[in-house]
Write a protein that holds these residues in place. Sequence first.
Motif, PDB file in Angstrom:
ATOM      1  N   HIS B 242      -3.200  -5.386  -4.040  1.00 53.05           N
ATOM      2  CA  HIS B 242      -3.751  -6.473  -4.856  1.00 53.05           C
ATOM      3  C   HIS B 242      -5.272  -6.498  -4.742  1.00 53.05           C
ATOM      4  O   HIS B 242      -5.982  -6.696  -5.728  1.00 53.05           O
ATOM      5  CB  HIS B 242      -3.206  -7.827  -4.401  1.00 53.05           C
ATOM      6  CG  HIS B 242      -1.704  -7.891  -4.285  1.00 53.05           C
ATOM      7  ND1 HIS B 242      -1.052  -8.855  -3.576  1.00 53.05           N
ATOM      8  CD2 HIS B 242      -0.734  -7.091  -4.800  1.00 53.05           C
ATOM      9  CE1 HIS B 242       0.250  -8.665  -3.653  1.00 53.05           C
ATOM     10  NE2 HIS B 242       0.467  -7.594  -4.394  1.00 53.05           N
ATOM     11  N   GLN B 243      -5.766  -6.274  -3.523  1.00 51.86           N
ATOM     12  CA  GLN B 243      -7.218  -6.346  -3.315  1.00 51.86           C
ATOM     13  C   GLN B 243      -7.926  -5.139  -3.931  1.00 51.86           C
ATOM     14  O   GLN B 243      -9.020  -5.280  -4.494  1.00 51.86           O
ATOM     15  CB  GLN B 243      -7.523  -6.448  -1.810  1.00 51.86           C
ATOM     16  CG  GLN B 243      -8.977  -6.772  -1.504  1.00 51.86           C
ATOM     17  CD  GLN B 243      -9.365  -8.182  -1.951  1.00 51.86           C
ATOM     18  OE1 GLN B 243      -8.603  -9.131  -1.759  1.00 51.86           O
ATOM     19  NE2 GLN B 243     -10.536  -8.317  -2.561  1.00 51.86           N
ATOM     20  N   THR B 246      -8.245  -5.935  -7.520  1.00 46.93           N
ATOM     21  CA  THR B 246      -9.257  -6.983  -7.716  1.00 46.93           C
ATOM     22  C   THR B 246     -10.657  -6.402  -7.586  1.00 46.93           C
ATOM     23  O   THR B 246     -11.534  -6.630  -8.428  1.00 46.93           O
ATOM     24  CB  THR B 246      -9.046  -8.116  -6.684  1.00 46.93           C
ATOM     25  OG1 THR B 246      -7.755  -8.701  -6.904  1.00 46.93           O
ATOM     26  CG2 THR B 246     -10.120  -9.182  -6.804  1.00 46.93           C
ATOM     27  N   SER B 249     -11.387  -4.018 -10.599  1.00 42.13           N
ATOM     28  CA  SER B 249     -11.487  -4.682 -11.906  1.00 42.13           C
ATOM     29  C   SER B 249     -12.922  -5.123 -12.118  1.00 42.13           C
ATOM     30  O   SER B 249     -13.509  -4.946 -13.189  1.00 42.13           O
ATOM     31  CB  SER B 249     -10.565  -5.903 -11.967  1.00 42.13           C
ATOM     32  OG  SER B 249      -9.234  -5.496 -11.969  1.00 42.13           O
ATOM     33  N   LYS B 250     -13.495  -5.703 -11.068  1.00 42.04           N
ATOM     34  CA  LYS B 250     -14.871  -6.200 -11.147  1.00 42.04           C
ATOM     35  C   LYS B 250     -15.864  -5.038 -11.277  1.00 42.04           C
ATOM     36  O   LYS B 250     -16.759  -5.058 -12.126  1.00 42.04           O
ATOM     37  CB  LYS B 250     -15.156  -7.010  -9.877  1.00 42.04           C
ATOM     38  CG  LYS B 250     -16.473  -7.716  -9.867  1.00 42.04           C
ATOM     39  CD  LYS B 250     -16.582  -8.540  -8.586  1.00 42.04           C
ATOM     40  CE  LYS B 250     -17.981  -9.064  -8.408  1.00 42.04           C
ATOM     41  NZ  LYS B 250     -18.150  -9.766  -7.137  1.00 42.04           N
TER      42      LYS B 250
END
Lengths: 170, 476
Positions: B242-243, B246, B249-250
Motif C-alpha cells: 500500500h505504501q 502511495t 502515485s505522488k
Amino acid sequence: MSEILYWLPACCLKHHLQDMVDGGWRTLKSGNVKHWEHFEHKADIGIRGYGATPPAAFAQCALALTAVSTDPAQVAPRVPVSIACAAPELDALLLDWLGALLLEMDRRKMLFSRYEIQIAEGKLTATAWGETVEPARHQPAVEVKAATYHALAVRQLADGSWLAQCVVDV
Amino acid sequence: MDTSRLTQKNATEWVLEPHGTMRVPGVLFADEQLIREMDDQVLDQVAGVASLPGIVTAAFTMPDAHWGYGFPIGGVAAFDAHKGGVVSAGGVGFDISCGVRTALTKMHVDEIRPKLEKLANLLLARIPAGVGSTGTLKLNAKELDDMLTGGAAWAVQRGFGTARDLARIENHGCIAEAEPAQVSQNAKSRQFDEMGTLGSGNHYLELQEIVEIYDEKIAAAYGLRVGEVAVSLHCGSRGLGHQVATDFSKRMVAAAARHGIALPDRELACAPIHSDEGRAYLGAMSAAINCALANRQILLELVRRTWHEVFRGVDMELLYDVSHNTCKQEEVAVDGRPQRLWVHRKGATRAFGPGHPELPPELRAVGQPVLIGGTMGTASYILAGTTESATHAFSSACHGAGRAMSRTQALKRWQGRAVMDDLAHRGIEIRTSSYRGIAEEAPGAYKDVDRVVAVTQAAGLSRQVAKLIPLACVKG
C-alpha cells in the motif's frame, strides 16, 4: 490557520451504525457546526469533512477516515502522535495528511479520534490522539489501504466554510 | 452504461473507437447485461488509459470490470518501452500483487463436515486477520530486504512450505527485478510485523467443496475431483505494498509533468518505463510482488499446520497462486510477431494458455490455472488459460465477481449477524472479528460471479474447469 477538534465522550455522540454512515455532527463553543460524512463509490468509499477553516475540515475528514474502519466515538484519545507534512497546494496537503495518518495507523496498529492541526505556508503540523486497535471492542470493519486522487478536493463553500474530501481505497 | 458510444463486435466484445486523445481503441469483454450494468465511468477510464504513451493494441476490460482510479478495475493494458511506453502505479493498484492461492486437501467433504466447526474456529485462532493484526514473524531490516528479494522462495527457506510449492506460483514465486533499495523506509516500517497476515475487507481464507467439473481432462491434470475440499486464500502485499503505491502515485504525478505527459486524471499518473522514476517504480513494485508471494506462502503453511492439528498426516498440495494487481514484462504476440511488453493487470488475472514455457511441465499441456474468487456465499471457479486468450487481451481473464454495490449501501441493507446466520443455515461457517465487515462484504453486494465466469469463457479469455462452493470462510 490552527484548529483544535475537541473530542467528546462517546455518550455525547450518535454512535448507531446508521448515524455513523451518515456522519457525526457536533457543535463547538464558537457555534460552528462541524461534521463529516461518507459518500458513494462503487468499490471503495469517499470521505468528506467540513469545517470553518481548512485545518478544521482536515480534522473532520480524518474522523471520516477513522469511521471507515470503526465508530470514532469508541476510540479513546489516549496516546498522542506527532505528524508533519508539506505540499504547495491544499489538496495535495490533504492527501499527504491522510497518507501520514494511514502510515501511523498501520505501523503503530492504532486508531485515532482527536486531531490538533496547524497549517501555515504549505506546512501541516499536527497531533493525532488515539489508541491501539482492540478488535473485540472496536469491531474494525476494514483497513484503509490508501487515500487517492479520486474526487480529491479542498475548497471553500459559498457560506465561507471549508470542505475536504477524497476517495479512499479499502 | 450507455452503450451508444460502443460498437458491438460480437456477443461478448464491445469496442470504443479511438477519439480525442486516444491512441488505440478500448475493448470491453462483456455480454449485453454486464455491459449495461457497468458504470459509465469505466468508459471514460478506458479512454484515459488508451491515451497513454506507448500503449499497444488496445485498452482492455474484463467482464467483471468496474469503476476504479485512473485505470478501471478489471483493466489490462500493455506498453512498449521502446516506443515511449509508460508504467503507472495507478495501473497496478494500491494492493500490489493481491491475488488468490488455492491448495487441494484431497479429502472428501464427508470427512471434513463433522470437523468443520472445529476447523473454522482453529483457523480463526491461528491465522492473523483483520485490522491491526500482526504476524508471529518479526523481521529485521536485513531479513525484510531478503524477503523482498526472494519472495516465496525466501519463505520456503524460512521453513514455510516446500520447494515443490514454488513451481505452482507465477514467476516461480520470485520476481528477479525486485529492488528493495527502491522501497521507502516508510513502506518497510509497515511490514516488519505483518508477514503472514490476511488483511481485511474482501480478503479471506475459505474452505471450498468442488461441486462441478466442466472439463475432465484439465481437471485431471489439476488434480480436481468432485466432492473434494480445497482451501483458497485471497490477500496481497499488506502495508508495504500500500505504501509503495502511495509513494509512487505522488512521484509519478510530478514525473508525468516533467516528461510532458498530459494526464486527464491524476490517478493515471505514470512515468516512461525508460526513466529514473519508471525504473524505480518497477524495482519497488516487483519487491512488493515478492512480499505478497512470501505472505501467501507463509499463510498457506499456517493453514497446513492448523490442518494437521485436526487431520494428522494429510498433505495439502498447492494447485496454483495467481496475482491480479501487477505489471510484468511478458512476451506477447502483436500482429503475429513476438514482442516484450510491460503488461498492466489491475483486477485481472494472468491466463497463460497451453504450451507456455513458464508453466510447470505437468500443467503445460492444459494451460495455467486461473483462480476466480467469489464471495463467502457464492461459488468460486477454477478456469484454465486458453491459446486464443493470447490474441484477445495479452493472456488475461477476470479476477472475481466485482462489486455491484458500495460499502455504504451494503451497510444500510444488511446486518453482519443476520448475514452470518443466513449463511450458517446454508451450511457455511463464517468466522470474523467484525460484524460490520461481514455486512459490507455481503454476497448480495457483488455481481453475479456465475455470469462473469460464463462470459469470460464465452469471450475465449479462459476455459471453465471447476466450480467450488464455500464451506467455511475466515474474514479479516
